[in-house]
Design an enzyme around this catalytic site. Structure first.
Site, PDB file in Angstrom:
ATOM      1  N   ASP A 120     127.789  28.342  13.765  1.00  0.00           N
ATOM      2  CA  ASP A 120     128.688  27.325  13.421  1.00  0.00           C
ATOM      3  C   ASP A 120     127.081  26.577  11.990  1.00  0.00           C
ATOM      4  O   ASP A 120     126.186  26.571  12.671  1.00  0.00           O
ATOM      5  CB  ASP A 120     129.064  26.276  14.309  1.00  0.00           C
ATOM      6  CG  ASP A 120     129.218  24.714  13.872  1.00  0.00           C
ATOM      7  OD1 ASP A 120     130.211  25.263  13.735  1.00  0.00           O
ATOM      8  OD2 ASP A 120     129.035  23.533  14.347  1.00  0.00           O
ATOM      9  N   GLU A 171     128.570  30.276   9.455  1.00  0.00           N
ATOM     10  CA  GLU A 171     129.668  29.720   8.889  1.00  0.00           C
ATOM     11  C   GLU A 171     129.019  29.256   8.144  1.00  0.00           C
ATOM     12  O   GLU A 171     127.744  28.999   8.141  1.00  0.00           O
ATOM     13  CB  GLU A 171     130.593  28.986   9.478  1.00  0.00           C
ATOM     14  CG  GLU A 171     131.152  28.042   8.538  1.00  0.00           C
ATOM     15  CD  GLU A 171     131.599  26.990   9.773  1.00  0.00           C
ATOM     16  OE1 GLU A 171     131.857  26.112   9.402  1.00  0.00           O
ATOM     17  OE2 GLU A 171     130.469  25.457  10.539  1.00  0.00           O
ATOM     18  N   ASN A 190     123.312  24.229  14.815  1.00  0.00           N
ATOM     19  CA  ASN A 190     122.427  23.620  14.428  1.00  0.00           C
ATOM     20  C   ASN A 190     121.974  22.294  14.480  1.00  0.00           C
ATOM     21  O   ASN A 190     121.254  21.419  14.339  1.00  0.00           O
ATOM     22  CB  ASN A 190     123.719  23.403  13.090  1.00  0.00           C
ATOM     23  CG  ASN A 190     123.128  22.001  12.592  1.00  0.00           C
ATOM     24  OD1 ASN A 190     123.948  21.272  12.571  1.00  0.00           O
ATOM     25  ND2 ASN A 190     121.938  22.050  11.381  1.00  0.00           N
ATOM     26  N   HIS A 201     122.889  24.697   7.606  1.00  0.00           N
ATOM     27  CA  HIS A 201     122.435  23.475   7.873  1.00  0.00           C
ATOM     28  C   HIS A 201     121.376  23.725   8.824  1.00  0.00           C
ATOM     29  O   HIS A 201     121.097  22.575   9.107  1.00  0.00           O
ATOM     30  CB  HIS A 201     123.670  22.614   7.951  1.00  0.00           C
ATOM     31  CG  HIS A 201     124.386  22.817   6.849  1.00  0.00           C
ATOM     32  ND1 HIS A 201     124.362  21.597   5.859  1.00  0.00           N
ATOM     33  CD2 HIS A 201     126.040  22.542   7.105  1.00  0.00           C
ATOM     34  CE1 HIS A 201     125.395  22.249   4.965  1.00  0.00           C
ATOM     35  NE2 HIS A 201     126.419  22.146   5.749  1.00  0.00           N
ATOM     36  N   ASP A 229     120.384  17.567  15.057  1.00  0.00           N
ATOM     37  CA  ASP A 229     120.728  17.985  14.339  1.00  0.00           C
ATOM     38  C   ASP A 229     118.971  18.812  15.096  1.00  0.00           C
ATOM     39  O   ASP A 229     118.083  17.685  15.238  1.00  0.00           O
ATOM     40  CB  ASP A 229     119.614  18.480  12.517  1.00  0.00           C
ATOM     41  CG  ASP A 229     121.753  18.454  12.142  1.00  0.00           C
ATOM     42  OD1 ASP A 229     122.234  18.017  12.170  1.00  0.00           O
ATOM     43  OD2 ASP A 229     121.160  19.112  10.118  1.00  0.00           O
TER      44      ASP A 229
END
Length: 511
Positions: free
Chosen positions: A221, A258, A117, A225, A190
């Site tokens: 992870d 996740e 991410n 997002h 990001d």
């Protein structure tokens, strides 16, 4: 000699297929810094894990997920500066390959924690990106002028369980007229997955760890997002592409996401990700054992499975009681051994792929801040060269938690309870079945959770008392055949046409 040859070939990258273990039934998360120290520097490392593989095999773990080991400026290493390296405090790449070979020799998968991410702010890509808009790495990250951010209404966000950052836009340096997006904090910018070059980079990274190093798969992870929440469909599509790319070099790659959200929002991620963590599971189990009411949770799980299966009939629901981001289950249960064991009962008898957080099997304690849910594992009392010293424990001490060595001598300990439960799960295909999920609700009073794990070989009935009072369970007529106890947690007694269960006790029955 054969074991030595297999290990040598695996280290050399010449034996990935022969070393490949089967689908795991029980997994174990290791926060590497806190697990086992092999070189006396007080920090857990790869060789420390290798030294404890026999212990993990004896416990019954069939896969280990190790938190990040790549170079990073932080102790937790979730902000990577080199995606191809091993941080020297963890060991070397040779150590990592030896760990994989030794795990495979014991029939265990090794799951790498892959952080895609975001990178570290100190990663060479971001250091280049900060130099200006004309730099070729600028578009590796997400930049917008403050006025544009305000006009889109995305300048601030609400706190969520997985990020407490409310101001996700940051200036890289004084005088900039653009801000970069960093969901978790300014040190973790990001990546921009609208840039094909970024996708090429991360696919190359993933294939390197699968092909060159030999990992079996990834825990991904912050998978939710990859794109901001307002572009969630792009995240769903990205993980489909990621899976296809990884399967092109390793068809049976294990991919675990996740995705911290509700079942209906998790479901689309199953299009690309084979498995996703069920964060609602640990929250609900904790709540049930605190209130003593079952919340009709078995039927909730069945409905969730139906939602997931619409996206992927072969979905894997990865269950947990806590991990490196959540308060430890033993603390959530007030340190009560009966409740701690009851939580383990539900984790290891309900469907899904259970993940144990290191030390959960000895009842380690801890609540946030994060460092204190990541305290050193207690191997033995007194001076212990294997115990890590990077952090002084506030919760898990010899005064509050019995070390593993002592628990191994106590057949009533939390450790032995976990070990017996894991052996039960591995012994009965009905309990060990990961996918498709097999679950049937059984009518009972609110203080009990009753369900059947159907299987062609032998179906099992599980009855768990979730309350602080004894409960009598009368076998419904449709389940009258389930009279043979195969496992008891607590002094479960036959009473008439049913069973009496002491507080927090569980019985498992066959026909």
């Amino acid at each position: 000699m054969r074991a030595f040859v297999l290990a040598f070939l695996a280290i050399a990258g010449l034996l990935p297929a022969l070393a490949q273990p089967r689908q795991p039934r029980v997994c174990y998360e290791i926060f590497i810094r806190s697990f086992s120290d092999s070189d006396g520097d007080g920090i857990g490392d790869l060789n420390g894990i290798i030294s404890r593989l026999d212990y993990l095999q004896e416990l019954g773990a069939e896969a280990i997920w190790i938190t990040p080991v790549s170079p990073s400026p932080t102790y937790h290493k979730y902000d990577v500066t080199d995606y191809y390296g091993i941080d020297p405090e963890c060991g070397t790449m040779e150590d990592y390959k030896r760990l994989i070979a030794e795990a495979h020799r014991r029939g265990m998968l090794v799951i790498k924690d892959l952080v895609l991410n975001h990178s570290s702010r100190e990663h060479p890509w971001f250091q280049e990106a900060m130099k200006g808009k004309d730099n070729p790495y600028r578009d590796y990250y997400v930049w917008l002028p403050p006025r544009k951010i305000d006009s889109l209404g995305i300048a601030v966000r609400e706190k969520t369980e997985d990020s407490w950052e409310v101001n996700p836009w940051h200036f890289a340096k004084e005088g900039d007229d653009e801000k970069y997006y960093a969901l978790f904090y300014g040190g973790m910018p990001d990546l921009n997955y609208d840039n094909p070059k970024v996708r090429e980079e991360v696919f190359k990274i993933g294939k390197y760890w699968l092909q060159e190093v030999g990992v079996d798969g990834f825990r991904l992870d912050a998978a939710k997002h990859i794109y901001p929440d307002w572009e969630a469909p792009k995240s769903h599509a990205f993980w489909v592409q990621f899976r296809e790319e990884m399967e092109s070099v390793k068809p049976d790659v294990f991919i675990l996401g996740e995705v911290y959200t509700t079942a209906d929002h998790v479901a689309p991620y199953y299009r690309g990700l084979k498995a996703n963590f069920d964060f609602d599971f640990y929250q609900t189990v904790q709540r049930i054992l605190r209130t003593g009411r079952n919340e009709d949770y078995v039927n909730t799980l069945i409905r969730n499975y139906q939602i997931f299966s619409q996206e992927n009939p072969s979905f894997i629901d990865a269950t947990l009681l806590s991990n490196h981001d959540q308060n430890r289950i033993a603390s959530q249960m007030g340190g009560d051994p009966a409740k701690i064991k009851a939580a383990a009962n539900l984790l290891l008898t309900l469907p899904g792929l259970p993940f144990l957080y290191y030390g959960e099997e000895i009842g380690m304690l801890g609540t946030k801040p994060d460092e204190h849910i990541r305290e050193p594992f207690l191997w033995r009392a007194g001076e212990d060269p294997e115990r890590t010293r990077w952090l002084k424990s506030s919760f898990t001490t010899e005064q509050t938690v019995q070390p593993l060595e002592a628990q191994m001598r106590d057949k009533q300990s939390v450790y032995w309870h976990y070990r017996r439960l894991i052996e039960l799960r591995r012994s009965y295909p009905a309990l060990g079945q990961v996918s498709p999920h097999n679950l049937e609700a059984v009518p009972s009073q609110p203080e009990l959770m009753a369900f059947v794990r159907p299987h062609s070989s032998q179906s099992l009935l599980v009855v768990q008392n979730v309350s602080a009072l004894p409960q009598r369970f009368e076998l419904p007529a449709a389940y009258a055949g389930y009279r043979k106890p195969v496992f008891k947690s607590g002094a479960v007694k036959k009473t008439g046409q049913g069973w009496t269960l002491p507080p927090y006790a569980m019985g498992v029955f066959s026909k």
